[in-house]
Scaffold this motif. Sequence first.
Motif, short mmCIF file in Angstrom:
data_model
loop_
_atom_site.label_atom_id
_atom_site.label_comp_id
_atom_site.label_asym_id
_atom_site.label_seq_id
_atom_site.Cartn_x
_atom_site.Cartn_y
_atom_site.Cartn_z
N VAL A 274 0.85 -1.20 0.00
CA VAL A 274 0.00 0.00 0.00
C VAL A 274 0.88 1.24 0.00
CG1 VAL A 274 -1.75 1.31 1.26
CG2 VAL A 274 -1.89 -1.18 1.20
N GLY A 275 0.72 2.05 -1.04
CA GLY A 275 1.47 3.30 -1.16
C GLY A 275 0.62 4.48 -0.72
N GLU A 276 1.08 5.66 -1.12
CA GLU A 276 0.43 6.89 -0.66
C GLU A 276 -0.70 7.34 -1.59
OE1 GLU A 276 3.09 10.02 0.89
OE2 GLU A 276 2.23 11.26 -0.70
N GLY A 277 -0.33 7.57 -2.84
CA GLY A 277 -1.32 8.03 -3.80
C GLY A 277 -0.67 8.11 -5.17
N PRO A 278 -1.47 8.11 -6.23
CA PRO A 278 -0.92 8.11 -7.57
C PRO A 278 -0.11 9.37 -7.87
CG PRO A 278 -3.33 7.88 -7.59
CD PRO A 278 -2.93 8.17 -6.19
N GLY A 279 0.94 9.20 -8.68
CA GLY A 279 1.67 10.33 -9.23
C GLY A 279 1.21 10.55 -10.67
N ALA A 280 1.99 11.33 -11.41
CA ALA A 280 1.59 11.68 -12.79
C ALA A 280 1.48 10.43 -13.67
CB ALA A 280 2.59 12.66 -13.37
N ASP A 281 2.45 9.53 -13.57
CA ASP A 281 2.44 8.34 -14.44
C ASP A 281 1.25 7.44 -14.12
OD1 ASP A 281 4.89 8.94 -15.80
OD2 ASP A 281 5.96 8.36 -13.99
N GLU A 282 0.98 7.31 -12.84
CA GLU A 282 -0.13 6.44 -12.41
C GLU A 282 -1.46 7.04 -12.83
OE1 GLU A 282 2.44 7.41 -10.41
OE2 GLU A 282 3.47 5.47 -10.38
N ASP A 283 -1.55 8.37 -12.72
CA ASP A 283 -2.77 9.10 -13.11
C ASP A 283 -3.02 8.91 -14.62
OD1 ASP A 283 -4.88 10.99 -12.64
OD2 ASP A 283 -3.65 12.51 -13.60
N GLU B 292 -2.96 2.99 -13.12
CA GLU B 292 -2.43 1.84 -12.38
C GLU B 292 -1.41 2.32 -11.35
OE1 GLU B 292 -1.27 -1.50 -14.90
OE2 GLU B 292 0.19 -2.11 -13.38
N PRO B 293 -1.44 1.76 -10.14
CA PRO B 293 -0.48 2.22 -9.13
C PRO B 293 0.95 1.80 -9.45
CG PRO B 293 -2.02 0.62 -8.17
CD PRO B 293 -2.37 0.77 -9.60
N PHE B 294 1.88 2.61 -9.04
CA PHE B 294 3.31 2.32 -9.12
C PHE B 294 3.76 1.86 -10.52
CE2 PHE B 294 2.77 2.31 -4.50
CZ PHE B 294 3.88 3.04 -4.12
N VAL B 295 3.62 2.76 -11.47
CA VAL B 295 4.12 2.46 -12.82
C VAL B 295 5.23 3.42 -13.24
CG1 VAL B 295 2.03 1.32 -13.70
CG2 VAL B 295 2.24 3.81 -13.89
N TYR C 204 10.26 1.78 3.85
CA TYR C 204 10.39 3.08 3.18
C TYR C 204 9.67 3.08 1.84
CZ TYR C 204 13.96 4.19 6.62
OH TYR C 204 14.60 4.43 7.79
N HIS C 205 9.16 4.24 1.48
CA HIS C 205 8.51 4.42 0.19
C HIS C 205 9.58 4.39 -0.91
CE1 HIS C 205 6.24 6.25 -3.06
NE2 HIS C 205 5.14 6.04 -2.35
N PRO C 206 9.28 3.74 -2.05
CA PRO C 206 10.28 3.70 -3.13
C PRO C 206 10.79 5.09 -3.55
CG PRO C 206 8.49 2.20 -3.63
CD PRO C 206 8.10 2.92 -2.37
N1 URA Z 1 3.69 6.69 -5.20
C1 URA Z 1 2.67 6.11 -4.52
O1 URA Z 1 2.57 6.23 -3.30
N2 URA Z 1 1.79 5.41 -5.21
C2 URA Z 1 1.86 5.24 -6.52
O2 URA Z 1 1.00 4.58 -7.07
C3 URA Z 1 2.93 5.84 -7.19
C4 URA Z 1 3.82 6.57 -6.53
#
Ligand code: URA
Length: 294
Positions: free
Chosen positions: A132-141, A145-148, A258-260
Amino acid sequence: MPYMFDPQLRNALAARMRFYNEIGIYDFYQRAPSIAASASTASLQEERTSLQGEEMSLRKSAAVMTPEAVPLKILATTSVLSFAEEGMSDPVKALQAIRIDLGDCTRCPLHQQGRKQIVFGVGNPKAELMFVGEGPGADEDEKGEPFVGRGGQLLNNMIKAMGIEREHVYIANIVKCRPPGNRQPERDECATCSPFLMRQIAAVKPKVIVALGATAAKTLLAMNSSMLQLRGRFYEFRPSGMPHSDSGWNGCKLAVTYHPAFLLRDPRQKGEAWKDLQMVMKELGMKAPPKMEE
Ligand code: URA
């Protein structure tokens, strides 16, 4: 003459009931009114029924309405699974039901702050391991899809280093819409969105959740500690509001790492993250490959 609510009050009540439904509240218990209503109770009931019909026709409601009661004071109980997916043993169908329920969400301010699309979650609906991450960034938006993006590439490598593939795990975020300028989601945005994540977790029923970064960890654990304090141990986790179930799943373990994006900024911490993942692998009975690659 049938009693009618003032239109403003009626709209406010409808919005309030919709809000409670959206965050998982279906059971309403009402105190007896302190002032006797001048309207007949039958008319009030009629009015409430029409409110529910208009506003909640797609939802399964277990609202308890006593004939004498006026819906002004509401004591509520929550239940994560008292939704469309309740009783569904198939996680694919349960996740689909949650996605439908989420709709073209406008529940928090993020919907009008430039999001292109909702980023729901991706991966194995029966995953033992969930990130579970935080929230989508530009690429994900952009991709939905999350974390792309770059962080996603690193997360993929972290997953590979554990000896599994991205497709084996389930990946989601605390908020499903991109915060503008990649700012941190606000607390109320997290609070509004996380009931849907709780339902996703309850549908997937993982054995272990890895919270990526402070926002995910603090929101899931409802703790306000530092990463230093949060990492290095397991927490017992149950999606908030989830009733004890007879499905055999009553929660899971949760670890914090840690967050990537943080690891991209400070690669020296990768070793620490790897320790966290090794702890997770041990818990899941996975064999540790020799070293984490990027
Ligand atoms: N960082 C996040 O926390 N989530 C994502 O989906 C992408 C980057």
